[in-house]
Design a protein around this motif. Structure first.
Motif, mmCIF file in Angstrom:
data_model
loop_
_atom_site.group_PDB
_atom_site.id
_atom_site.type_symbol
_atom_site.label_atom_id
_atom_site.label_comp_id
_atom_site.label_asym_id
_atom_site.label_seq_id
_atom_site.Cartn_x
_atom_site.Cartn_y
_atom_site.Cartn_z
ATOM 1 N N ILE A 1 0.792 -1.251 -0.020
ATOM 2 C CA ILE A 1 0.238 -0.111 0.035
ATOM 3 C C ILE A 1 0.778 1.182 0.027
ATOM 4 C CG2 ILE A 1 -1.976 -1.133 1.105
ATOM 5 C CD1 ILE A 1 -1.111 0.295 3.747
ATOM 6 N N ALA A 2 0.251 2.413 -0.447
ATOM 7 C CA ALA A 2 1.023 3.473 -0.362
ATOM 8 C C ALA A 2 0.196 4.882 -0.415
ATOM 9 C CB ALA A 2 2.102 3.688 -1.548
ATOM 10 N N PRO A 3 0.276 5.989 0.001
ATOM 11 C CA PRO A 3 -0.631 7.148 0.105
ATOM 12 C C PRO A 3 -0.699 7.639 -1.333
ATOM 13 C CG PRO A 3 1.359 7.605 1.146
ATOM 14 C CD PRO A 3 1.508 6.086 1.002
ATOM 15 N N LEU A 4 -1.699 7.944 -1.782
ATOM 16 C CA LEU A 4 -1.809 8.671 -3.076
ATOM 17 C C LEU A 4 -2.986 9.921 -2.673
ATOM 18 C CD1 LEU A 4 -1.236 8.980 -6.208
ATOM 19 C CD2 LEU A 4 -3.319 7.769 -6.476
ATOM 20 N N TYR A 5 -2.371 11.140 -2.746
ATOM 21 C CA TYR A 5 -3.239 12.115 -2.367
ATOM 22 C C TYR A 5 -3.861 11.936 -0.987
ATOM 23 C CZ TYR A 5 -3.369 14.232 -6.955
ATOM 24 O OH TYR A 5 -2.958 14.921 -8.247
ATOM 25 N N ALA A 6 -2.880 11.958 0.116
ATOM 26 C CA ALA A 6 -3.275 11.591 1.295
ATOM 27 C C ALA A 6 -4.139 12.640 1.859
ATOM 28 C CB ALA A 6 -1.946 11.482 1.998
ATOM 29 N N ARG A 7 -4.242 13.607 1.502
ATOM 30 C CA ARG A 7 -5.072 14.600 2.036
ATOM 31 C C ARG A 7 -6.465 14.296 1.862
ATOM 32 N NH1 ARG A 7 -4.951 17.915 6.146
ATOM 33 N NH2 ARG A 7 -2.798 18.639 6.719
ATOM 34 N N THR A 8 -6.891 13.493 0.741
ATOM 35 C CA THR A 8 -8.145 13.358 0.333
ATOM 36 C C THR A 8 -8.534 11.688 0.611
ATOM 37 O OG1 THR A 8 -7.505 12.979 -1.976
ATOM 38 C CG2 THR A 8 -8.542 15.184 -1.564
#
Length: 220
Positions: free
Chosen positions: A145-152
């Motif tokens: 897993i990895a964050p992508l556009y973590a703010r959303t």
């Protein structure tokens, strides 16, 4: 921490009264203030402590901090990250990759409700949201897993059959969407490397995140 066995990963929940989490052989643990005092269940009181003495504003508070195993996650946790849930006013969400599933739970240190979840006797349940491998297709296994556009709340997920994008919103997982090379699946995605993720409110939203993946085999 001995109850977790070997430790494999860690994550920090940002904001006031944030926490440190670790993942291991037997689940997730959180570093928080023990006991029944005014700070019970809290982490640190500044956004990022400049030293261990800043935890809860004093050196003495650090002595009261112990590790508490997060309930409802009985799995080998291999990786952790943090994203934000726009459906709950951007509350931070800890996302943990296990051998059985992906787990997510809100950890908002500025909210007394969430501080209460980490007391010696929790004031309320954690409400862990589980995303099973079957959400990506039959007989699939989740590799990374990895964050992508973590703010959303957007997360990249690599599986034995492809690369997916899924959103965590309003304390719930959305439906995974496969990312292809334009015409075909990427095959088994063993690992994901995000080189320029859009993480914070001060980021340039005109810049798209860049990521690379390691593919083991082509999907027939």
């Amino acid at each position: 921490l001995q109850s977790l066995g070997q430790i494999y990963c860690s994550a920090m929940s940002p904001g006031s009264n944030g926490w440190v989490f670790v993942g291991g052989q037997k689940g997730v643990a959180v570093l928080r203030v023990a006991g029944a005092g005014a700070h019970a269940g809290k982490g640190w009181t500044t956004n990022v402590p400049s030293s261990l003495q800043d935890v809860n504003g004093s050196a003495t508070a650090l002595a009261n901090m112990t590790w508490l195993k997060v309930p409802d996650i009985d799995d080998v946790i291999r990786e952790m990250t943090v994203v934000f849930d726009t459906g709950t006013s951007n509350k931070p969400v800890v996302v943990a990759l296990g051998a059985k599933a992906i787990y997510a739970f809100i950890a908002d240190g500025s909210d007394a409700t969430y501080q209460g979840k980490f007391k010696d006797t929790p004031a309320s349940a954690m409400s862990v949201q589980t995303l099973l491998p079957t959400a990506f297709g039959p007989s699939e296994r989740i590799w990374d897993i990895a964050p992508l556009y973590a703010r959303t709340g957007r997360v990249l997920v690599g599986t034995t059959k492809g690369l997916y994008h899924v959103v965590f919103n309003t304390n719930a997982w959305g439906t995974p969407t496969e990312i292809t090379d334009g015409s075909a699946s990427l095959g088994s995605v063993a690992s994901i490397h995000v080189t320029s993720p859009v993480l914070g409110a001060g980021s340039d939203w005109s810049v798209n995140p860049v990521f690379m993946v390691d593919c083991l085999t082509a999907k027939a």
